[in-house]
Design an enzyme around this catalytic site. Sequence first.
Site, PDB file in Angstrom:
ATOM      1  N   LYS A  50       0.840  -1.203   0.000  1.00  0.00           N
ATOM      2  CA  LYS A  50       0.000   0.000   0.000  1.00  0.00           C
ATOM      3  C   LYS A  50       0.874   1.252   0.000  1.00  0.00           C
ATOM      4  O   LYS A  50       0.617   2.211  -0.743  1.00  0.00           O
ATOM      5  CB  LYS A  50      -0.926  -0.011   1.224  1.00  0.00           C
ATOM      6  N   GLN A  94      -4.221  -1.190   9.736  1.00  0.00           N
ATOM      7  CA  GLN A  94      -4.168  -2.513   9.103  1.00  0.00           C
ATOM      8  C   GLN A  94      -4.801  -3.563  10.024  1.00  0.00           C
ATOM      9  O   GLN A  94      -4.439  -3.686  11.191  1.00  0.00           O
ATOM     10  CB  GLN A  94      -2.702  -2.885   8.799  1.00  0.00           C
ATOM     11  N   ASP A 117     -10.567   3.542   4.445  1.00  0.00           N
ATOM     12  CA  ASP A 117     -11.008   2.143   4.337  1.00  0.00           C
ATOM     13  C   ASP A 117     -12.544   2.048   4.397  1.00  0.00           C
ATOM     14  O   ASP A 117     -13.101   0.973   4.173  1.00  0.00           O
ATOM     15  CB  ASP A 117     -10.406   1.311   5.477  1.00  0.00           C
TER      16      ASP A 117
END
Length: 281
Positions: A50, A94, A117
């Site tokens: 990422k 994460q 997200d």
Amino acid sequence: MTATVIDGRMVARGVREETARRAAALTTAPVLATVLVGDDPASGVYVANKRRSAAAAGIGDVHRHLPGTASEAEVAAVLDELAADDRVTGILLQLPLPGHLDPARLVERIPPEKDVDGLTTRSQGLLARGEPGLRPCTPAGVIALLDAAGIGLAGRRAVVVGRSTLVGRPMAQLLLGRDATVTIAHSRTRDLPALTRSADVLVAAAGVPGIITGAHVAPGATVVDVGIHRTSDGLVGDVDRAGVAPVAGAITPVPGGVGPMTIAMLLANTVAAAQTREAAR
Ligand code: NAP
């Protein structure tokens, strides 16, 4: 019939290039903050990918790596610091987190305008209400793939197999937002093959390797495979591709289908968050 293969790598490249153009047009460069807790090797690889992809799109990088023993208060303090940092336009925590940490409680500390997200209650509530907001990356990537492949959604019957917060539920909401008639299947669904055979568009996100066979698919249907499983034969999805390809009209491969879209949509969300902030100034 042999299904057309929808090339996720190619579509993702297009999204990343467009995102880089939009990032370059901003007055202040967008910045993605990634937070990794612990030393899970797979999570480490995902975060590294990422960060690398973000840098390639002209997105600035802030990274915080906490030990797996970090307390919830310590992780919360890092998220709060990033939330208050004006340079940071997107925050990614994460997942999964070490077992002693509550992911839902920690995700809630991310302000909705930096929630790239799309996993906070507010982002998911906006999605459920059909209001603008940042959308979860994997389901948003599925919609982008279907659009790129020219698969119409309005008035079509869509079945989503899976109801997780990460994939299944937001997937269903996004399809509904595009005027599909949506049914969600899960582990208690009876006669899954009969239900999935009613779908014009079938999204498999059950996390069960090969659960969708040729018997689950109507002739000519579009089949999107969200599943990712590491096996001794390499990566496989939730769809038994050999059995489904002769029946379906279009199919996404694993690897090279939905997977590459997830990171591309994370970058797109990070730039969208920065654009929204710039427009508000
Ligand atoms: P999850 O949290 O385990 O959810 C799986 C869902 O599938 C649950 O709702 C479950 O039903 C349902 N399910 C399980 N077995 C089923 C069965 N036999 N029949 C019908 N439904 C069944 O998984 P997830 O996080 O949504 O992820 C799903 C898959 O996508 C995984 O393979 C994951 O690795 C992959 N994934 C890929 C990406 C990507 O970038 N491509 C991103 C995220 C996830 P219940 O609710 O009843 O338990």
